[in-house]
Design a protein around this motif. Structure first.
Motif, PDB file in Angstrom:
ATOM      1  N   SER A  41      22.197 -26.150   8.536  1.00 16.61           N
ATOM      2  CA  SER A  41      21.263 -25.965   8.003  1.00 16.61           C
ATOM      3  C   SER A  41      20.468 -27.046   7.443  1.00 16.61           C
ATOM      4  N   PRO A  42      19.998 -28.047   8.288  1.00 16.15           N
ATOM      5  CA  PRO A  42      19.442 -29.359   7.600  1.00 16.15           C
ATOM      6  C   PRO A  42      18.378 -29.034   6.777  1.00 16.15           C
ATOM      7  N   TRP A  43      17.546 -27.950   6.988  1.00 17.15           N
ATOM      8  CA  TRP A  43      16.478 -27.666   6.283  1.00 17.15           C
ATOM      9  C   TRP A  43      16.603 -27.790   4.805  1.00 17.15           C
ATOM     10  N   VAL A  44      17.901 -27.501   4.090  1.00 18.69           N
ATOM     11  CA  VAL A  44      18.152 -27.805   2.814  1.00 18.69           C
ATOM     12  C   VAL A  44      18.170 -29.295   2.436  1.00 18.69           C
ATOM     13  N   ASN A  70      15.275 -20.441  -3.524  1.00 14.42           N
ATOM     14  CA  ASN A  70      14.005 -20.025  -3.427  1.00 14.42           C
ATOM     15  C   ASN A  70      13.599 -19.962  -2.038  1.00 14.42           C
ATOM     16  N   ALA A  71      14.293 -20.221  -1.013  1.00 13.70           N
ATOM     17  CA  ALA A  71      14.024 -19.970   0.313  1.00 13.70           C
ATOM     18  C   ALA A  71      13.755 -18.400   0.706  1.00 13.70           C
ATOM     19  N   GLU A  72      12.975 -18.220   1.655  1.00 11.48           N
ATOM     20  CA  GLU A  72      12.638 -17.046   2.222  1.00 11.48           C
ATOM     21  C   GLU A  72      14.047 -16.144   2.556  1.00 11.48           C
ATOM     22  N   GLU A  73      14.166 -14.782   2.372  1.00 12.87           N
ATOM     23  CA  GLU A  73      15.488 -14.206   2.868  1.00 12.87           C
ATOM     24  C   GLU A  73      15.845 -14.357   4.183  1.00 12.87           C
ATOM     25  N   SER A  74      14.732 -14.673   5.253  1.00 10.70           N
ATOM     26  CA  SER A  74      15.101 -15.147   6.654  1.00 10.70           C
ATOM     27  C   SER A  74      15.718 -16.081   6.704  1.00 10.70           C
ATOM     28  N   LEU A  75      15.525 -17.051   5.931  1.00 10.58           N
ATOM     29  CA  LEU A  75      16.349 -18.428   6.047  1.00 10.58           C
ATOM     30  C   LEU A  75      17.752 -18.433   5.072  1.00 10.58           C
ATOM     31  N   GLN A  76      17.761 -17.638   4.433  1.00  6.35           N
ATOM     32  CA  GLN A  76      18.897 -17.431   3.661  1.00  6.35           C
ATOM     33  C   GLN A  76      19.958 -16.697   4.626  1.00  6.35           C
ATOM     34  N   LEU A  77      19.310 -15.672   5.387  1.00  4.45           N
ATOM     35  CA  LEU A  77      20.059 -15.113   6.164  1.00  4.45           C
ATOM     36  C   LEU A  77      20.708 -15.768   7.195  1.00  4.45           C
ATOM     37  N   ALA A  78      19.875 -16.726   7.957  1.00  3.30           N
ATOM     38  CA  ALA A  78      19.959 -17.683   8.880  1.00  3.30           C
ATOM     39  C   ALA A  78      21.318 -18.689   8.465  1.00  3.30           C
ATOM     40  N   LEU A  79      21.127 -18.988   7.133  1.00 10.63           N
ATOM     41  CA  LEU A  79      22.192 -19.810   6.506  1.00 10.63           C
ATOM     42  C   LEU A  79      23.491 -19.369   6.838  1.00 10.63           C
ATOM     43  N   LEU A  80      23.719 -17.992   6.229  1.00 11.85           N
ATOM     44  CA  LEU A  80      24.755 -17.353   6.321  1.00 11.85           C
ATOM     45  C   LEU A  80      25.208 -17.032   7.700  1.00 11.85           C
ATOM     46  N   ARG A  81      24.426 -16.748   8.752  1.00 14.01           N
ATOM     47  CA  ARG A  81      24.702 -16.601  10.009  1.00 14.01           C
ATOM     48  C   ARG A  81      25.226 -18.038  10.605  1.00 14.01           C
ATOM     49  N   ALA A  82      24.873 -19.216  10.109  1.00 17.87           N
ATOM     50  CA  ALA A  82      25.281 -20.159  10.753  1.00 17.87           C
ATOM     51  C   ALA A  82      26.827 -20.737  10.349  1.00 17.87           C
ATOM     52  N   HIS A  83      27.420 -19.878   9.495  1.00 14.74           N
ATOM     53  CA  HIS A  83      28.987 -20.250   9.264  1.00 14.74           C
ATOM     54  C   HIS A  83      29.967 -19.284  10.440  1.00 14.74           C
TER      55      HIS A  83
END
Length: 179
Positions: A41-44, A70-83
């Motif tokens: 998640s390089p966006w962080v 502060n990220a949108e929920e979709s980005l947070q879920l993408a971060l979780l799915r990246a694991h």
């Protein structure tokens, strides 16, 4: 050798990066060096670069946490799915593989592997992202116990718990990397 030419595995073993060196990096080098801290998640790191200079490792860490929070929920879920799934034989990043190896998840018996796989599948089916736990200081039994408990959480409660585990993982990774 420059930081930008290092692999993710080599960067994690440096341990002598300073906040001063990080503050001097251009955006590309900064993102390449820190973009893996939050799994794929390089966006962080991109967002954090915009907020420098950092006063300390903790200031950088808190900045990164704020970006995720502060990220949108979709980005947070993408971060979780990246694991990656814990205790599986799927392809994962070098860092995740090292973290899981340190707690013995690479040496599961056939029965243990099947139990982890079944719980992972149940978890992913329910939540839409893999079970995430900062494994540093844990062992396969504490991880398995947490999986059994958390698979029964509500979606909302588990999203909060999983993100808190992501924050712990990122904190460990930054501590290992920066003096």
């Amino acid at each position: 050798m420059t930081i930008a030419s290092l692999t993710e595995k080599e960067v994690t073993t440096i341990g002598n990066l300073t906040i001063e060196k990080i503050n001097q990096m251009n955006k590309d080098v900064f993102v390449e060096t820190l973009g893996w801290i939050f799994e794929h998640s390089p966006w962080v790191a991109q967002g954090a670069w915009e907020r420098q200079p950092f006063q300390s490792r903790n200031h950088l860490f808190q900045t990164m946490l704020t970006i995720v929070q502060n990220a949108e929920e979709s980005l947070q879920l993408a971060l979780l799915r990246a694991h990656p799934d814990l205790g599986t034989r799927l392809k994962m990043s070098d860092v995740s593989q090292q973290e899981q190896t340190r707690v013995g998840l690479d040496k599961l018996s056939k029965d243990e592997y099947e139990e982890f796989a079944a719980l992972n599948q149940r978890y992913v089916t329910k939540f839409g992202f893999p079970f995430i736990m900062a494994v540093k200081g844990q062992n396969k039994d504490t991880i398995l116990s947490a999986m059994k408990e958390r698979v029964d959480y509500s979606f909302e409660a588990e999203c909060v718990t999983a993100l808190n585990e992501v924050y712990k993982i990122a904190g460990f990774r930054l501590n290992d990397m920066i003096e």
